[in-house]
Design an enzyme around this catalytic site. Sequence first.
Site, short mmCIF file in Angstrom:
data_model
loop_
_atom_site.label_atom_id
_atom_site.label_comp_id
_atom_site.label_asym_id
_atom_site.label_seq_id
_atom_site.Cartn_x
_atom_site.Cartn_y
_atom_site.Cartn_z
N GLU A 57 0.83 -1.22 0.00
CA GLU A 57 0.00 0.00 0.00
C GLU A 57 0.86 1.26 0.00
O GLU A 57 0.66 2.15 0.83
CB GLU A 57 -0.97 -0.01 1.19
CG GLU A 57 -1.99 -1.12 1.08
CD GLU A 57 -3.14 -1.04 2.08
OE1 GLU A 57 -3.06 -0.25 3.05
OE2 GLU A 57 -4.13 -1.77 1.90
N GLU A 84 -5.59 -8.43 -0.48
CA GLU A 84 -6.31 -8.10 0.77
C GLU A 84 -7.77 -7.89 0.43
O GLU A 84 -8.10 -6.97 -0.34
CB GLU A 84 -5.75 -6.84 1.44
CG GLU A 84 -4.41 -7.05 2.11
CD GLU A 84 -3.96 -5.84 2.93
OE1 GLU A 84 -4.81 -5.12 3.49
OE2 GLU A 84 -2.73 -5.63 2.98
O1 AHR Z 1 -5.18 -6.00 6.83
C1 AHR Z 1 -5.08 -4.89 7.66
C2 AHR Z 1 -4.37 -3.72 6.99
O2 AHR Z 1 -5.15 -3.24 5.95
C3 AHR Z 1 -3.05 -4.02 6.34
O3 AHR Z 1 -1.98 -3.96 7.21
C4 AHR Z 1 -2.93 -2.94 5.32
O4 AHR Z 1 -2.18 -3.34 4.20
C5 AHR Z 1 -4.36 -2.59 4.99
O5 AHR Z 1 -4.58 -1.22 5.05
#
Ligand code: AHR
Length: 504
Positions: free
Chosen positions: A172, A291
């Site tokens: 990210e 994610e």
């Molecule tokens: O999964 C939780 C968080 O969400 C992770 O650390 C990050 O990559 C995202 O913002």
Amino acid sequence: MKARVKIDKDFKISNIDKRIYGSFIEHLGRAVYGGIYELEHPLADENGFRKDVIELVKKLNVPIIRYPGGNFVSGYKWEDGIGPVEQRPKRLDLAWKSLETNEIGIHEFMNWSKKVNSDVDMAVNLGTRGISEACDLLEYCNHERNTYWSDLRRKNGAEKPFKIKTWCLGNEMDGPWQTGHKTAYEYGRLAKETAKAMKIIDPTIEFVVCGSSNRQMPTYGKWEAEVLDLTYEEADYLSLHTYYGNRENDLADYLANSLDMDHFIEEVISIADYIKAKHRSSKKMMLSFDEWNVWFHSNEADENITKNKPWQKAPRLLEDIYTFEDALLVGSLLLSLLRHSDRVKIACLAQLVNVIAPIFTEPNGEAWAQTIFYPFMQVSNHGRGVALRTECSSPKYDSKNFTDVPYLDSMVVYNEDKQEIVFFAVNRSQEEAIETSLDLGGFTNPRVIEFSTLNGFDSKQVNGVGKEVVVPKSCNDVEIINNNLEIKLPKLSWNMLRIKVDQN
Ligand code: AHR
């Protein structure tokens, strides 16, 4: 209400890459400490890993696990987690304002991942660190012997290299919250040069480059294009991240969020293909949805912990307790991933244990399955083979943010080895069952092996320790008429129907 679904062997979307059933463990909250690892727990094995957690993870059949973050990785010094445990430094984790003890590092995690039959998708720190540290880590993990780092790995107990194939170049990096946040140009250049150097050390590895942190980011679209423009030759996958929440308590709208996931994936494919054309490249960029999940229940509590009680070891962060309606949405999101399995080759349910997770543990107590555990387990175990496009006609509705939302969301997977068709479906209607007619096209002699449904609960029903209420039950509301299956899908339900067919 009635719906019709037609499938055929020839309606092939893609062979499903099993890695779309991946997950994620970050050094965050109680995912590692108190989650997979609890030295004092009565069910801890010789390495301190909880055997009850291992058993639950195995049930989910997760082929790949992203590690060690997440936001955490952007400040992580991987060398802190090697060598004698008692000599490892305690550090401030800036991402989650927590204390990192480094009791678990690369060796321990690789050992645990073997126990749950998963590969590791390793992330490198491109926040506070760069090319040199990423190369050192790769040399430590994958180089055979006779160098400083590979010999140190051997000295630390792993004679054979870990042979990690998939590497995430940062996390990210478009997010201002990220330690070492970068512009697309800064990140793209760093990712390219890191990949080039790492590829010299091990030409067999593959890379995931960071896309946007979510579809709402102000730089969304432009970020993907610029990063891919800089890394198109080196990257194998572009990442997508998304989390949903029913913040306004609008169930019809909430359950339509898989349409958002569909749009998100399709937009990112368009951007990737634009860069492909710009480069006159023959390479098709694949996607890693590394994610995705529901995340909102714990937001308020988390703010309180990080503000008022920072720097704790394994604080209770991101401990969403999932409802029945969350399980329906997770099921529907899995269908979106299957629909796009020609381009989405890796996906990681974020995360796996305690932290926005299907598995939850009590300290010194039981491990239990959240509501979202079940749709994930069923699709991961039975959604293997070829994803088939469904021609579907279903009544539709409009909600606050979506129009033309089909009440019936469905996908079909054909497993040729087992001669099995698996029909997965969500009925989004809060009022009515859907009488669904499933036309099997060229498949013959259908026999039902299993019809399982998750339904009949209050939409806010949760599971808990010793209280696993939201679990699928078997159902027999299905009739075979000629080559058609007539299935009754209850209102607000997640369904899996497994059908044996003849070879023809
Ligand atoms: O999964 C939780 C968080 O969400 C992770 O650390 C990050 O990559 C995202 O913002």
